[in-house]
Design an enzyme around this catalytic site. Structure first.
Site, PDB file in Angstrom:
ATOM      1  N   LYS A 246       9.190  52.106 113.512  1.00 53.55           N
ATOM      2  CA  LYS A 246       8.126  52.592 114.596  1.00 53.55           C
ATOM      3  C   LYS A 246       7.050  51.965 115.034  1.00 53.55           C
ATOM      4  O   LYS A 246       6.601  50.911 114.090  1.00 53.55           O
ATOM      5  CB  LYS A 246       7.752  53.630 113.710  1.00 53.55           C
ATOM      6  CG  LYS A 246       7.219  54.673 114.607  1.00 53.55           C
ATOM      7  CD  LYS A 246       6.416  56.725 114.029  1.00 53.55           C
ATOM      8  CE  LYS A 246       6.381  56.587 115.688  1.00 53.55           C
ATOM      9  NZ  LYS A 246       6.077  57.145 116.676  1.00 53.55           N
ATOM     10  N   ARG A 251       7.383  53.279 125.602  1.00 52.60           N
ATOM     11  CA  ARG A 251       8.689  53.771 125.106  1.00 52.60           C
ATOM     12  C   ARG A 251       9.101  53.680 126.807  1.00 52.60           C
ATOM     13  O   ARG A 251       8.662  54.109 127.122  1.00 52.60           O
ATOM     14  CB  ARG A 251       9.377  55.652 124.486  1.00 52.60           C
ATOM     15  CG  ARG A 251      10.415  55.490 124.894  1.00 52.60           C
ATOM     16  CD  ARG A 251      10.041  57.606 124.187  1.00 52.60           C
ATOM     17  NE  ARG A 251      12.412  57.916 123.800  1.00 52.60           N
ATOM     18  CZ  ARG A 251      12.483  58.879 123.318  1.00 52.60           C
ATOM     19  NH1 ARG A 251      10.989  59.059 122.267  1.00 52.60           N
ATOM     20  NH2 ARG A 251      13.528  58.691 122.664  1.00 52.60           N
ATOM     21  N   ARG A 266       7.761  57.637 127.959  1.00 51.98           N
ATOM     22  CA  ARG A 266       7.881  59.033 127.846  1.00 51.98           C
ATOM     23  C   ARG A 266       8.132  59.765 128.239  1.00 51.98           C
ATOM     24  O   ARG A 266       8.693  61.366 127.993  1.00 51.98           O
ATOM     25  CB  ARG A 266       6.631  58.629 126.388  1.00 51.98           C
ATOM     26  CG  ARG A 266       6.120  60.313 125.771  1.00 51.98           C
ATOM     27  CD  ARG A 266       7.354  59.976 124.846  1.00 51.98           C
ATOM     28  NE  ARG A 266       6.219  61.458 123.631  1.00 51.98           N
ATOM     29  CZ  ARG A 266       6.707  62.335 123.846  1.00 51.98           C
ATOM     30  NH1 ARG A 266       6.917  62.899 124.728  1.00 51.98           N
ATOM     31  NH2 ARG A 266       5.889  63.018 123.119  1.00 51.98           N
ATOM     32  N   GLU A 296      11.508  50.160 122.849  1.00 56.94           N
ATOM     33  CA  GLU A 296       9.698  50.431 123.079  1.00 56.94           C
ATOM     34  C   GLU A 296       9.360  48.992 123.327  1.00 56.94           C
ATOM     35  O   GLU A 296       9.750  47.970 123.058  1.00 56.94           O
ATOM     36  CB  GLU A 296       9.630  50.893 121.495  1.00 56.94           C
ATOM     37  CG  GLU A 296       8.208  50.901 121.498  1.00 56.94           C
ATOM     38  CD  GLU A 296       7.505  52.647 121.694  1.00 56.94           C
ATOM     39  OE1 GLU A 296       8.691  53.071 122.135  1.00 56.94           O
ATOM     40  OE2 GLU A 296       6.913  52.765 121.515  1.00 56.94           O
ATOM     41  N   PHE A 336      16.713  50.976 121.681  1.00 57.12           N
ATOM     42  CA  PHE A 336      17.296  51.616 120.286  1.00 57.12           C
ATOM     43  C   PHE A 336      18.343  52.864 120.315  1.00 57.12           C
ATOM     44  O   PHE A 336      18.910  53.410 119.250  1.00 57.12           O
ATOM     45  CB  PHE A 336      15.313  52.424 118.818  1.00 57.12           C
ATOM     46  CG  PHE A 336      14.860  52.588 120.227  1.00 57.12           C
ATOM     47  CD1 PHE A 336      15.654  53.812 120.053  1.00 57.12           C
ATOM     48  CD2 PHE A 336      13.737  52.115 120.118  1.00 57.12           C
ATOM     49  CE1 PHE A 336      14.188  54.673 121.060  1.00 57.12           C
ATOM     50  CE2 PHE A 336      12.521  53.372 120.867  1.00 57.12           C
ATOM     51  CZ  PHE A 336      13.485  54.422 121.533  1.00 57.12           C
ATOM     52  N   ARG A 411      13.015  67.553 119.016  1.00 54.53           N
ATOM     53  CA  ARG A 411      12.490  67.223 118.557  1.00 54.53           C
ATOM     54  C   ARG A 411      12.863  67.608 116.934  1.00 54.53           C
ATOM     55  O   ARG A 411      12.879  69.116 116.819  1.00 54.53           O
ATOM     56  CB  ARG A 411      10.864  67.683 118.700  1.00 54.53           C
ATOM     57  CG  ARG A 411      10.410  66.890 117.044  1.00 54.53           C
ATOM     58  CD  ARG A 411       8.528  67.479 117.216  1.00 54.53           C
ATOM     59  NE  ARG A 411       7.812  67.130 118.464  1.00 54.53           N
ATOM     60  CZ  ARG A 411       7.330  65.359 118.218  1.00 54.53           C
ATOM     61  NH1 ARG A 411       7.369  64.641 117.195  1.00 54.53           N
ATOM     62  NH2 ARG A 411       6.598  65.572 119.649  1.00 54.53           N
TER      63      ARG A 411
HETATM   64  P1  ATP Z   1       3.511  59.677 118.301  1.00 54.11           P
HETATM   65  O1  ATP Z   1       1.926  60.059 118.493  1.00 54.11           O
HETATM   66  O2  ATP Z   1       3.097  59.353 117.066  1.00 54.11           O
HETATM   67  O3  ATP Z   1       3.817  58.436 119.503  1.00 54.11           O
HETATM   68  P2  ATP Z   1       5.018  61.589 119.536  1.00 54.11           P
HETATM   69  O4  ATP Z   1       5.161  62.894 120.356  1.00 54.11           O
HETATM   70  O5  ATP Z   1       4.657  60.644 121.011  1.00 54.11           O
HETATM   71  O6  ATP Z   1       3.858  61.061 119.217  1.00 54.11           O
HETATM   72  P3  ATP Z   1       7.390  61.021 117.601  1.00 54.11           P
HETATM   73  O7  ATP Z   1       8.264  61.607 118.036  1.00 54.11           O
HETATM   74  O8  ATP Z   1       6.171  60.975 117.376  1.00 54.11           O
HETATM   75  O9  ATP Z   1       6.147  61.088 119.696  1.00 54.11           O
HETATM   76  O10 ATP Z   1       7.786  59.119 118.099  1.00 54.11           O
HETATM   77  C1  ATP Z   1       8.056  58.648 118.719  1.00 54.11           C
HETATM   78  C2  ATP Z   1       7.716  57.990 119.345  1.00 54.11           C
HETATM   79  O11 ATP Z   1       7.796  56.631 119.194  1.00 54.11           O
HETATM   80  C3  ATP Z   1       9.043  57.438 120.656  1.00 54.11           C
HETATM   81  O12 ATP Z   1       8.345  58.439 121.473  1.00 54.11           O
HETATM   82  C4  ATP Z   1       8.694  55.566 120.718  1.00 54.11           C
HETATM   83  O13 ATP Z   1       8.179  55.410 121.739  1.00 54.11           O
HETATM   84  C5  ATP Z   1       7.884  55.268 119.580  1.00 54.11           C
HETATM   85  N1  ATP Z   1       9.389  54.621 118.294  1.00 54.11           N
HETATM   86  C6  ATP Z   1       8.502  53.314 118.166  1.00 54.11           C
HETATM   87  N2  ATP Z   1       9.858  52.974 117.470  1.00 54.11           N
HETATM   88  C7  ATP Z   1      10.923  53.417 117.791  1.00 54.11           C
HETATM   89  C8  ATP Z   1      12.418  53.436 117.227  1.00 54.11           C
HETATM   90  N3  ATP Z   1      12.327  52.288 116.688  1.00 54.11           N
HETATM   91  N4  ATP Z   1      12.843  54.775 116.996  1.00 54.11           N
HETATM   92  C9  ATP Z   1      12.023  55.824 118.120  1.00 54.11           C
HETATM   93  N5  ATP Z   1      11.036  56.431 118.750  1.00 54.11           N
HETATM   94  C10 ATP Z   1      10.312  55.535 118.744  1.00 54.11           C
END
Ligand code: ATP
Length: 577
Positions: A246, A251, A266, A296, A336, A411
């Protein structure tokens, strides 16, 4: 439809404090709307001209509007300014200065087309042209029409109409039943354009809705991760999984159509200008005429090849000097996922196939590379991958179900994230939406704000339910800035989509999201989040804000009531162990 009739609906939407009533007002509105008007009406009721991904802005300042208003009302700009000083709202000022005017019976289409034309005016002399055209429009408007046009052009028309409520109202008004909301949701998840969905539903009903599919140029609503406490729970939940690091950067959803490349963030805003280097790399490295894929983007040190922290990556978010900055801090894009290639929507295909195709489409070079990935069904191995990611300074891992489709806009446990947890604290932060503030006493009384009221999102009822009153985490300057930002979106009564037992000193439209850390989640009668029959909900203990307002999250991207309950359950299980 006459614009005056739409204004009457806006007045009713503004006055309501109930979500159900908001839904009924919208359904009623959509019933009276012709197929050609529905998209503009949906956009305008959400304070937009077009969906955010078009990146179109009216570019109208208070100063410019003041001048346009003076011209329309045939008054001196100083008079308009003096009046505005008294009201603090140019909408109210417009209404007062045009009092007694009949208006020329403007239609919704006329107003919308004119505003669109103003927004698209560019080049030399565009400011004056915009001003004159807006003055002409205001001169044709009735006082109440002018009030809403003024608020709209300043981006201050905030009726609090959420996407889910629009979809539900459309299902009832255009497809005959709320039951068909999932059909509309599917289409919306693939095109991110409520106007397009509304128009299709009006023109061709469910069949036309079923024909909406992924298309280059329309961002696909992004898939998100669920969370669990540890590697064992991941394996228990999904078994064999594909594990990726991660990465903490931007994104990027990348759309390529021949030589034309667009990048969306995002929250589906067009971020193409931020990444000239990525645009070039896509043209160079990606083998497809048309493609939509995700990754990312992170800054990295060319010398050592090391990835740099988010604080460095985020500096790319600037208006000027992007090219120079790109040279100093080049980015790498770790791809990804693959969503669409050459006429085919790949989102329904299993992850494993999407990943293989994605890898095959990327030519080897320095900027874009596939994210690392390893499949495993062993919790011990998963823990090793996770620990090594943490040791490399990464955020953690994302484990993906190899046979799952790309769940646009959802989600769920197809993707599970695991981040480092700190002992004695909640295993993760939560993102909450601000719905009001308290003036507070003591040291901060001079800022006029001492705490904020924060809520989780409930997608089932499309409402925001409070879970915390937060008074720590912001610096003095941030409190001052926060109050300014919140005062801009303050409303006179509880917004229709907010459910709260607490009564803050100032209510605000749900708009800003903050990240919050806390020691634990407790049951509490004070909050509506997850409230049971006895009215006992959930609350955060010792909450503190991290960072400032999250520019990358829309209110509906806040953590859900379900997330809060799941975190509470996880925390209980950990305590018992
Ligand atoms: P956070 O605050 O933890 O980033 P979030 O709500 O923005 O949370 P999450 O669903 O928690 O999003 O985590 C997904 C985010 O992680 C994605 O929006 C992306 O930007 C990031 N990310 C990093 N590496 C990856 C990966 N290998 N696959 C998918 N998403 C990834």
């Amino acid at each position: 439809m006459r614009f005056q009739d739409l204004v009457t609906v806006f007045e009713r939407l503004e006055a309501t404090t109930k979500r159900l009533e908001m839904f009924e007002i919208l359904a009623d509105l959509f019933r009276q709307t012709t197929p050609d008007e529905i998209a503009p009406i949906i956009y305008m009721s959400q304070g937009q001209l077009l969906p955010a991904f078009h990146g179109l802005e009216l570019g109208m300042s208070e100063k410019l509007l003041t001048r346009a208003l003076a011209q329309a009302a045939q008054r001196a700009p100083e008079d308009v300014l003096a009046h505005f000083k008294g009201t603090g709202d140019l909408g109210t000022t417009a209404e007062a200065l045009l009092a007694g005017r009949k208006g020329k019976g403007l239609t919704v289409t006329q107003v919308y087309t004119e505003l669109l034309r103003i927004a698209r005016t560019s080049g030399e002399g565009s400011v004056e042209k915009k001003l004159c055209n807006l003055a002409d429009l205001l001169a044709l408007a009735s006082p109440s029409e002018a009030k809403y046009i003024a608020r709209f052009v300043l981006g201050r028309l905030r009726l609090g109409v959420g996407d889910a409520t629009v979809l539900e109202a459309l299902a009832l008004a255009k497809l005959g039943s709320r039951e068909f909301k999932p059909d509309l949701e599917r289409a919306y998840n693939l095109c991110s354009d409520l106007g397009r969905v509304g128009e299709a539903a009006s023109k061709g009903g469910r069949e036309a809705i079923a024909r909406i599919t992924a298309q280059v140029g329309y961002p696909i609503r992004m898939a998100l991760c669920e969370r669990v406490p540890g590697p064992e729970e991941i394996i228990a939940k999904i078994g064999r999984c594909a594990v990726e690091p991660k990465l903490d950067g931007f994104r990027c959803q990348i759309h390529k159509d021949g030589e034309r490349v667009e990048i969306f963030s995002r929250n589906l805003e067009r971020t193409t200008p931020m990444f000239p280097d990525l645009v070039e790399a896509v043209k160079r490295q990606v083998r497809a005429r048309e493609i939509i894929f995700e990754g990312e983007a992170l800054a990295f040190d060319e010398g050592t090849g090391e990835l740099l922290p988010f604080q460095t990556t985020i500096q790319r978010k600037r208006k000027h000097g992007v090219e120079d900055h790109a040279k100093e801090f080049p980015l790498k894009l770790f791809a990804f996922d693959l969503l669409y290639v050459d006429g085919e929507d790949w989102t329904p295909r299993p992850y494993r196939e999407r990943r293989a195709e994605l890898v095959a489409r990327i030519a080897k070079d320095t900027v874009i590379e596939p994210a690392e990935m390893e499949e495993t069904d062993d919790a011990a191995r998963l823990r090793v991958i996770f620990e090594s990611a943490i040791a490399r300074g990464l955020e953690g891992i994302v484990a993906k179900r190899p046979d799952s489709p790309y769940a646009a806009g959802a989600r769920n446990f197809n993707w599970i994230k695991l981040k480092r947890s700190y002992k004695g604290e909640l295993s993760d932060t939560v993102d909450l939406c601000l719905v009001g503030y308290f003036r507070g006493g003591g040291k901060r009384a001079r800022f006029g704000i001492g705490a904020v009221l924060a809520a989780a999102y409930d997608p089932v009822s499309d409402s925001f339910k409070t879970v915390s009153r937060i008074g720590t985490g912001f610096s003095d300057e941030e409190w001052v800035q926060l109050r300014e930002r919140l005062d801009e979106i303050a409303v006179a009564h509880k917004p229709a989509r907010v459910e709260s037992k607490m009564e803050p000193d100032v209510w605000v439209q749900p708009m800003y999201v903050v990240t919050v850390a806390a020691d634990e989640i407790t049951r509490s009668p004070l909050h509506t989040c997850g409230a049971d029959a006895e009215g006992i909900g959930y609350a955060l203990r010792f909450p503190r804000v991290q960072g400032f307002l999250r520019a990358d999250k829309r209110p509906e991207d806040a953590n859900t009531v379900q997330d809060i309950i799941a975190l509470y359950e996880q925390q209980r299980r950990v305590k018992l162990e």
